[in-house]
Design an enzyme around this catalytic site. Structure first.
Site, mmCIF file in Angstrom:
data_model
loop_
_atom_site.group_PDB
_atom_site.id
_atom_site.type_symbol
_atom_site.label_atom_id
_atom_site.label_comp_id
_atom_site.label_asym_id
_atom_site.label_seq_id
_atom_site.Cartn_x
_atom_site.Cartn_y
_atom_site.Cartn_z
ATOM 1 N N GLU A 180 -11.676 -4.184 -2.017
ATOM 2 C CA GLU A 180 -10.976 -3.050 -2.608
ATOM 3 C C GLU A 180 -10.911 -3.193 -4.131
ATOM 4 O O GLU A 180 -10.347 -4.163 -4.649
ATOM 5 C CB GLU A 180 -9.551 -2.971 -2.052
ATOM 6 C CG GLU A 180 -9.484 -2.920 -0.541
ATOM 7 C CD GLU A 180 -8.174 -3.491 -0.032
ATOM 8 O OE1 GLU A 180 -7.135 -2.805 -0.177
ATOM 9 O OE2 GLU A 180 -8.170 -4.624 0.495
ATOM 10 N N HIS B 276 -9.584 1.743 1.430
ATOM 11 C CA HIS B 276 -9.484 0.562 2.299
ATOM 12 C C HIS B 276 -10.488 0.630 3.450
ATOM 13 O O HIS B 276 -10.128 0.405 4.601
ATOM 14 C CB HIS B 276 -8.064 0.420 2.841
ATOM 15 C CG HIS B 276 -7.664 -0.997 3.144
ATOM 16 N ND1 HIS B 276 -8.471 -1.864 3.858
ATOM 17 C CD2 HIS B 276 -6.560 -1.708 2.811
ATOM 18 C CE1 HIS B 276 -7.859 -3.028 3.977
ATOM 19 N NE2 HIS B 276 -6.698 -2.967 3.338
ATOM 20 N N HIS C 240 0.805 -1.227 0.000
ATOM 21 C CA HIS C 240 0.000 0.000 0.000
ATOM 22 C C HIS C 240 0.842 1.284 0.000
ATOM 23 O O HIS C 240 0.552 2.244 0.720
ATOM 24 C CB HIS C 240 -0.949 0.015 1.191
ATOM 25 C CG HIS C 240 -2.034 -1.021 1.119
ATOM 26 N ND1 HIS C 240 -2.571 -1.463 -0.078
ATOM 27 C CD2 HIS C 240 -2.692 -1.703 2.101
ATOM 28 C CE1 HIS C 240 -3.512 -2.372 0.176
ATOM 29 N NE2 HIS C 240 -3.600 -2.542 1.474
#
Length: 385
Positions: free
Chosen positions: A350, A212, A141
């Site tokens: 996601e 998220h 991420h």
């Protein structure tokens, strides 16, 4: 007698007027009752020299709370089958709570690159780049200080729209180029959260933005999500190694615990002795969307809360969907409801390009060049079953 009749009419009219006013007042109280859960003073702070705030947007039957620390969706209230306002997005009740959380991604806007990059390395135009490792031997991420850990500029353009912007400088977390990012969150008339992502760069780079949010459709603090009923419109998924890096293969879901082409509860097969489930400690995998369409978008998933009747449909321009079943939740953080982030009490779905795309030649690329515009839209639509 005539005066008595007139007085009676006046009293009846006053009574009806007061009843109407009381009805309106009670409706307002019901809608506004979510606000005390989150207080402005708990987000009124400075992080890295930048001002943090709490923001509210609403539209008809849906209300959402955000903070610009991490561009986060921190609460989302929709009506359940009984008309009760239910908070379906878990999160903390203060900026400090998010900053100190052992789970850094609750509700955050994710970037520059969502999901994992093997060993944090990728090559662009013959040059190798290194992202700081923050997930074993891999980068997750966007690295150690991804977009979840920066303060975004925020503008509420109207009652139902909030716009976050951030300029990621050249070299931030090892990524090339000054990247200008704009993310617009809009509550639409059909009870959807529209997530619109835009970006531009002055140097060739890579981009894969997502959100998220961790959901529990029975409401934050209601317990396990294992009885939620899920359908994912995907015939294949991308299997991974022990570090959750894709092999590059597209594997059929048929005859595996990953087959959600028809409805199954999350918990129905999650303890199956399957190598992929062991690697992920449950579901933590990217699904290859099969092209099922609605209004020109991929219909990615449908999921329903078993207690609330609240149903979430996800539509996206993205080719993939990461399904995460809350396998690393460890009861170490306290949510705004006072409940803990207990094991598998929230899930994430996601929208995305595939994990480790820069190192997987068979996956759709995530390269963005100067003069190009990155733009993608996803909708999270709520209804009652």
């Amino acid at each position: 007698m005539k005066n008595i009749q007139i007085a009676a009419v006046v009293l009846l009219a006053l009574f009806q007027f007061n009843c109407k006013d009381n009805k309106k007042e009670n409706t307002a109280i019901k809608v506004d009752s979510v606000k005390p859960v989150l207080e402005t003073k708990n987000f009124d702070t400075i992080i890295d020299g930048n001002k943090v705030n709490l923001y509210w947007i609403e539209n008809k039957g849906i209300k959402a709370a955000f903070t610009n620390y991490g561009g986060r969706l921190i609460g989302l209230w929709v009506a359940d089958k009984n008309g009760k306002q239910t908070d379906v997005v878990v999160g903390m009740n203060s900026a400090k709570g998010f900053k100190n959380s052992t789970e850094p991604y609750f509700g955050a806007t994710i970037g520059r690159v969502g999901n994992r990059i093997a060993k944090g390395r990728f090559t662009l135009e013959g040059k190798q780049y290194q992202v700081p490792l923050n997930n074993g031997e891999n980068a997750l991420h966007g690295g150690v200080k991804g977009f979840q850990d920066v303060v975004w500029d925020a503008v509420k353009t109207d009652e139902k729209t909030l716009v976050f912007t951030y300029v990621s400088p050249d070299g931030e977390q090892g990524f090339p180029g000054n990247l200008s990012v704009k993310v617009t969150y809009t509550l639409t008339d059909d009870n959807s959260v529209k997530m619109e992502y835009e970006a531009a760069t002055d140097k060739t780079t890579i981009v894969n933005l997502t959100n998220h949010a961790f959901f529990n459709l029975n409401g934050e603090g209601s317990g396990t999500i294992l009885n939620h009923e899920l359908q994912i419109y995907a015939n294949e998924f991308t299997p991974v190694d022990e570090g959750l890096i894709p092999s590059g293969e597209l594997k059929p879901v048929k005859n595996t615990p990953f087959d959600f082409t028809s409805k199954h509860t999350i918990g129905e097969r999650i303890e199956t002795k399957d190598e992929q489930l062991l690697f992920g400690k449950g579901y933590d995998h990217n699904y290859v969307l099969n092209g099922t369409k609605k209004n020109g978008l991929n219909h990615a998933a449908t999921i329903s809360g078993d207690q609330s009747g609240i149903t979430l449909d996800i539509y996206t321009e993205e080719p993939g969907l990461q399904f995460y079943s809350g396998n690393f939740m460890q009861s170490k953080n306290t949510f705004k409801s006072g409940s803990k982030d207990d094991f598998r009490t929230a899930f994430a779905l996601e929208t995305q390009h595939f994990p480790d795309a820069p190192n997987q030649p068979k996956f759709a690329p995530i390269v963005l060049k100067p003069g190009q515009k990155y733009h993608t839209v996803s909708y999270y639509q709520f209804s009652v079953k």
